[in-house]
Design a protein around this motif. Structure first.
Motif, PDB file in Angstrom:
ATOM      1  N   ASN A   1      -3.459  -6.903   4.967  1.00  0.00           N
ATOM      2  CA  ASN A   1      -4.901  -6.887   4.732  1.00  0.00           C
ATOM      3  C   ASN A   1      -5.557  -5.582   5.170  1.00  0.00           C
ATOM      4  O   ASN A   1      -6.741  -5.563   5.501  1.00  0.00           O
ATOM      5  CB  ASN A   1      -5.565  -8.063   5.457  1.00  0.00           C
ATOM      6  N   SER A   2      -4.817  -4.498   5.156  1.00  0.00           N
ATOM      7  CA  SER A   2      -5.354  -3.210   5.597  1.00  0.00           C
ATOM      8  C   SER A   2      -5.568  -2.245   4.435  1.00  0.00           C
ATOM      9  O   SER A   2      -5.781  -1.060   4.652  1.00  0.00           O
ATOM     10  CB  SER A   2      -4.410  -2.580   6.626  1.00  0.00           C
ATOM     11  N   GLN A   3      -5.525  -2.741   3.203  1.00  0.00           N
ATOM     12  CA  GLN A   3      -5.780  -1.878   2.053  1.00  0.00           C
ATOM     13  C   GLN A   3      -7.271  -1.531   1.994  1.00  0.00           C
ATOM     14  O   GLN A   3      -8.121  -2.346   2.359  1.00  0.00           O
ATOM     15  CB  GLN A   3      -5.344  -2.580   0.765  1.00  0.00           C
ATOM     16  N   GLY A   4      -7.559  -0.312   1.522  1.00  0.00           N
ATOM     17  CA  GLY A   4      -8.944   0.126   1.444  1.00  0.00           C
ATOM     18  C   GLY A   4      -9.134   1.053   0.262  1.00  0.00           C
ATOM     19  O   GLY A   4      -8.978   0.661  -0.883  1.00  0.00           O
ATOM     20  N   SER A   5      -9.431   2.327   0.547  1.00  0.00           N
ATOM     21  CA  SER A   5      -9.646   3.301  -0.523  1.00  0.00           C
ATOM     22  C   SER A   5      -8.468   4.236  -0.722  1.00  0.00           C
ATOM     23  O   SER A   5      -8.396   4.941  -1.734  1.00  0.00           O
ATOM     24  CB  SER A   5     -10.898   4.133  -0.226  1.00  0.00           C
ATOM     25  N   GLN A   6      -7.543   4.265   0.222  1.00  0.00           N
ATOM     26  CA  GLN A   6      -6.435   5.216   0.143  1.00  0.00           C
ATOM     27  C   GLN A   6      -5.353   4.720  -0.809  1.00  0.00           C
ATOM     28  O   GLN A   6      -4.941   3.565  -0.754  1.00  0.00           O
ATOM     29  CB  GLN A   6      -5.843   5.467   1.532  1.00  0.00           C
ATOM     30  N   PHE A   7      -4.914   5.612  -1.669  1.00  0.00           N
ATOM     31  CA  PHE A   7      -3.854   5.298  -2.635  1.00  0.00           C
ATOM     32  C   PHE A   7      -2.871   6.465  -2.664  1.00  0.00           C
ATOM     33  O   PHE A   7      -3.158   7.552  -2.177  1.00  0.00           O
ATOM     34  CB  PHE A   7      -4.442   5.068  -4.029  1.00  0.00           C
ATOM     35  N   PHE A   8      -1.690   6.202  -3.224  1.00  0.00           N
ATOM     36  CA  PHE A   8      -0.735   7.293  -3.347  1.00  0.00           C
ATOM     37  C   PHE A   8      -0.155   7.340  -4.751  1.00  0.00           C
ATOM     38  O   PHE A   8      -0.029   6.324  -5.432  1.00  0.00           O
ATOM     39  CB  PHE A   8       0.378   7.214  -2.290  1.00  0.00           C
ATOM     40  N   ILE A   9       0.144   8.566  -5.174  1.00  0.00           N
ATOM     41  CA  ILE A   9       0.762   8.827  -6.467  1.00  0.00           C
ATOM     42  C   ILE A   9       2.217   9.192  -6.214  1.00  0.00           C
ATOM     43  O   ILE A   9       2.508  10.104  -5.438  1.00  0.00           O
ATOM     44  CB  ILE A   9       0.055   9.980  -7.195  1.00  0.00           C
ATOM     45  N   VAL A  10       3.137   8.482  -6.831  1.00  0.00           N
ATOM     46  CA  VAL A  10       4.564   8.774  -6.701  1.00  0.00           C
ATOM     47  C   VAL A  10       4.921   9.839  -7.739  1.00  0.00           C
ATOM     48  O   VAL A  10       4.769   9.612  -8.939  1.00  0.00           O
ATOM     49  CB  VAL A  10       5.409   7.501  -6.922  1.00  0.00           C
ATOM     50  N   TYR A  11       5.370  11.020  -7.285  1.00  0.00           N
ATOM     51  CA  TYR A  11       5.648  12.086  -8.236  1.00  0.00           C
ATOM     52  C   TYR A  11       7.143  12.259  -8.526  1.00  0.00           C
ATOM     53  O   TYR A  11       7.531  12.996  -9.430  1.00  0.00           O
ATOM     54  CB  TYR A  11       5.021  13.409  -7.781  1.00  0.00           C
ATOM     55  N   GLU A  12       8.001  11.572  -7.785  1.00  0.00           N
ATOM     56  CA  GLU A  12       9.430  11.449  -8.092  1.00  0.00           C
ATOM     57  C   GLU A  12       9.835  10.028  -7.719  1.00  0.00           C
ATOM     58  O   GLU A  12       9.260   9.440  -6.788  1.00  0.00           O
ATOM     59  CB  GLU A  12      10.277  12.459  -7.304  1.00  0.00           C
ATOM     60  N   ASP A  13      10.833   9.466  -8.418  1.00  0.00           N
ATOM     61  CA  ASP A  13      11.257   8.093  -8.122  1.00  0.00           C
ATOM     62  C   ASP A  13      11.482   7.922  -6.625  1.00  0.00           C
ATOM     63  O   ASP A  13      12.163   8.738  -5.985  1.00  0.00           O
ATOM     64  CB  ASP A  13      12.559   7.758  -8.860  1.00  0.00           C
ATOM     65  N   THR A  14      10.918   6.870  -6.057  1.00  0.00           N
ATOM     66  CA  THR A  14      10.942   6.661  -4.612  1.00  0.00           C
ATOM     67  C   THR A  14      11.233   5.205  -4.288  1.00  0.00           C
ATOM     68  O   THR A  14      10.733   4.300  -4.958  1.00  0.00           O
ATOM     69  CB  THR A  14       9.571   7.044  -3.994  1.00  0.00           C
ATOM     70  N   THR A  15      12.054   4.984  -3.268  1.00  0.00           N
ATOM     71  CA  THR A  15      12.323   3.634  -2.782  1.00  0.00           C
ATOM     72  C   THR A  15      11.606   3.435  -1.454  1.00  0.00           C
ATOM     73  O   THR A  15      11.762   4.224  -0.525  1.00  0.00           O
ATOM     74  CB  THR A  15      13.829   3.402  -2.582  1.00  0.00           C
ATOM     75  N   LEU A  16      10.801   2.374  -1.385  1.00  0.00           N
ATOM     76  CA  LEU A  16      10.070   2.025  -0.167  1.00  0.00           C
ATOM     77  C   LEU A  16      10.457   0.604   0.219  1.00  0.00           C
ATOM     78  O   LEU A  16       9.928  -0.365  -0.343  1.00  0.00           O
ATOM     79  CB  LEU A  16       8.554   2.105  -0.408  1.00  0.00           C
ATOM     80  N   PRO A  17      11.360   0.439   1.181  1.00  0.00           N
ATOM     81  CA  PRO A  17      11.766  -0.914   1.587  1.00  0.00           C
ATOM     82  C   PRO A  17      10.584  -1.704   2.128  1.00  0.00           C
ATOM     83  O   PRO A  17       9.660  -1.147   2.711  1.00  0.00           O
ATOM     84  CB  PRO A  17      12.807  -0.653   2.684  1.00  0.00           C
ATOM     85  N   ALA A  18      10.613  -3.011   1.930  1.00  0.00           N
ATOM     86  CA  ALA A  18       9.534  -3.871   2.423  1.00  0.00           C
ATOM     87  C   ALA A  18       9.544  -3.927   3.947  1.00  0.00           C
ATOM     88  O   ALA A  18      10.591  -3.814   4.577  1.00  0.00           O
ATOM     89  CB  ALA A  18       9.690  -5.275   1.852  1.00  0.00           C
ATOM     90  N   ASP A  19       8.352  -4.100   4.541  1.00  0.00           N
ATOM     91  CA  ASP A  19       8.249  -4.374   5.966  1.00  0.00           C
ATOM     92  C   ASP A  19       7.841  -5.835   6.132  1.00  0.00           C
ATOM     93  O   ASP A  19       7.930  -6.626   5.188  1.00  0.00           O
ATOM     94  CB  ASP A  19       7.289  -3.404   6.663  1.00  0.00           C
ATOM     95  N   SER A  20       7.385  -6.232   7.297  1.00  0.00           N
ATOM     96  CA  SER A  20       7.088  -7.644   7.536  1.00  0.00           C
ATOM     97  C   SER A  20       5.929  -8.154   6.682  1.00  0.00           C
ATOM     98  O   SER A  20       5.805  -9.361   6.463  1.00  0.00           O
ATOM     99  CB  SER A  20       6.763  -7.867   9.020  1.00  0.00           C
ATOM    100  N   ALA A  21       5.067  -7.236   6.195  1.00  0.00           N
ATOM    101  CA  ALA A  21       3.943  -7.655   5.350  1.00  0.00           C
ATOM    102  C   ALA A  21       4.309  -7.690   3.876  1.00  0.00           C
ATOM    103  O   ALA A  21       3.666  -8.375   3.095  1.00  0.00           O
ATOM    104  CB  ALA A  21       2.755  -6.717   5.561  1.00  0.00           C
ATOM    105  N   GLY A  22       5.330  -6.958   3.489  1.00  0.00           N
ATOM    106  CA  GLY A  22       5.748  -6.904   2.095  1.00  0.00           C
ATOM    107  C   GLY A  22       5.901  -5.486   1.611  1.00  0.00           C
ATOM    108  O   GLY A  22       6.313  -4.594   2.356  1.00  0.00           O
ATOM    109  N   GLY A  23       5.563  -5.295   0.340  1.00  0.00           N
ATOM    110  CA  GLY A  23       5.655  -3.965  -0.255  1.00  0.00           C
ATOM    111  C   GLY A  23       4.280  -3.336  -0.371  1.00  0.00           C
ATOM    112  O   GLY A  23       3.399  -3.581   0.447  1.00  0.00           O
ATOM    113  N   TYR A  24       4.094  -2.523  -1.426  1.00  0.00           N
ATOM    114  CA  TYR A  24       2.819  -1.851  -1.653  1.00  0.00           C
ATOM    115  C   TYR A  24       2.257  -2.271  -3.007  1.00  0.00           C
ATOM    116  O   TYR A  24       2.987  -2.346  -3.997  1.00  0.00           O
ATOM    117  CB  TYR A  24       3.000  -0.333  -1.596  1.00  0.00           C
ATOM    118  N   THR A  25       0.964  -2.537  -3.037  1.00  0.00           N
ATOM    119  CA  THR A  25       0.309  -2.977  -4.262  1.00  0.00           C
ATOM    120  C   THR A  25       0.316  -1.867  -5.304  1.00  0.00           C
ATOM    121  O   THR A  25      -0.289  -0.811  -5.101  1.00  0.00           O
ATOM    122  CB  THR A  25      -1.145  -3.394  -3.981  1.00  0.00           C
ATOM    123  N   VAL A  26       0.984  -2.111  -6.429  1.00  0.00           N
ATOM    124  CA  VAL A  26       0.982  -1.161  -7.541  1.00  0.00           C
ATOM    125  C   VAL A  26      -0.216  -1.476  -8.423  1.00  0.00           C
ATOM    126  O   VAL A  26      -0.336  -2.581  -8.962  1.00  0.00           O
ATOM    127  CB  VAL A  26       2.281  -1.247  -8.356  1.00  0.00           C
TER     128      VAL A  26
END
Length: 259
Positions: free
Chosen positions: A193-218
């Motif tokens: 529940n800490s999402q706000g205005s910050q976002f990220f653009i993936v510019y090369e294929d990237t793997t982000l393993p889940a943490d205890s909260a889950g993954g990242y909202t696409v």
């Protein structure tokens, strides 16, 4: 008689010597016990200060934890509650939105998926339409194992936001793979529940393993301009040649439209 007196004096002298030695020994024992007590008390104080410092650092302190696209990103259940006036998920209308995100006058065509991530896309639509992102910097660029450009913090240091935070995590890939061109919401590790205005653009294929909260909202994808983004910004890496830091090419959102 004289011999007996001499023997008595010698006995008394030996007794005094013995008693003196005993007193010296007892004094040493008392000092040793006192020193041990002082050492134990000092250790207790040090441990108490260390624990207190950790509690202060992890539960408070100045500023807020930086929302990150870290190496710990997939259930979609929100673990906590939203904070502040979060835009209604109905704003996304359950449809695809198209627009242009301009970074340093480099136009990127974008699509936002309001059906797959209604809460996050509704927040983005609200922020875009209000002009929130105009002139806001992209403060973070990572490379080597994670290739993302992170933007959207009005404070420019990773601690800012729109005055609210929300969940749940939506549309996170089950395999933790975020293809080049993905646009996803940044958040604090282990906090859905800490999402706000910050976002990220993936510019090369990237793997982000889940943490205890889950993954990242696409929330969507870059449909055009990714090559220009690489050539003009991300290929230069981060300041000082580090793998995670401010972009070497200072980067600003010079426009963001959506319809």
């Amino acid at each position: 008689m004289a011999s007996n007196d001499r023997q008595a004096r010698e006995e008394r002298a030996r007794l005094r010597t013995y008693q003196a030695r005993q007193e010296v020994h007892a004094g040493k024992q008392r000092r040793r016990s006192r020193d041990n007590l002082i050492a134990v008390l000092a250790l207790v104080v040090v441990l108490a200060l260390a624990v207190g410092a950790q509690l202060f650092f992890f539960s408070g302190g100045p500023g807020a934890p930086e929302p990150t696209a870290s190496e710990t990103p997939s259930p979609t259940e929100a673990a906590g509650e939203n904070d502040g006036e979060v835009p209604s998920p109905d704003l996304a209308e359950g449809r695809t939105w198209t627009g242009t995100l301009t970074l340093n006058d480099i136009p990127l065509g974008v699509e936002l998926d309001g059906a797959a991530a209604p809460q996050a896309v509704s927040s983005e639509i609200s922020l875009i339409q209000s002009g929130f992102y105009d002139g806001v910097a992209c403060h973070r660029l990572t490379k080597d194992t994670i290739w993302v450009l992170q933007c959207g913090d009005p404070d420019g240091d990773g601690s800012g936001g729109p005055g609210y935070s929300y969940g749940p995590i939506e549309n996170a890939p089950a395999d933790g793979v975020y293809p080049a061109g993905t646009i996803a919401m940044a958040r604090v590790p282990n906090d859905a529940n800490s999402q706000g205005s910050q976002f990220f653009i993936v510019y090369e294929d990237t793997t982000l393993p889940a943490d205890s909260a889950g993954g990242y909202t696409v929330i969507g994808t870059v449909t055009s301009g990714l090559d220009e983004l690489r050539a003009g910004i991300t290929d230069a890496g981060a300041e000082g040649g580090v793998s995670d830091g401010a972009p070497a090419v200072p980067t600003t959102i010079t426009g963001f439209t959506i319809e």
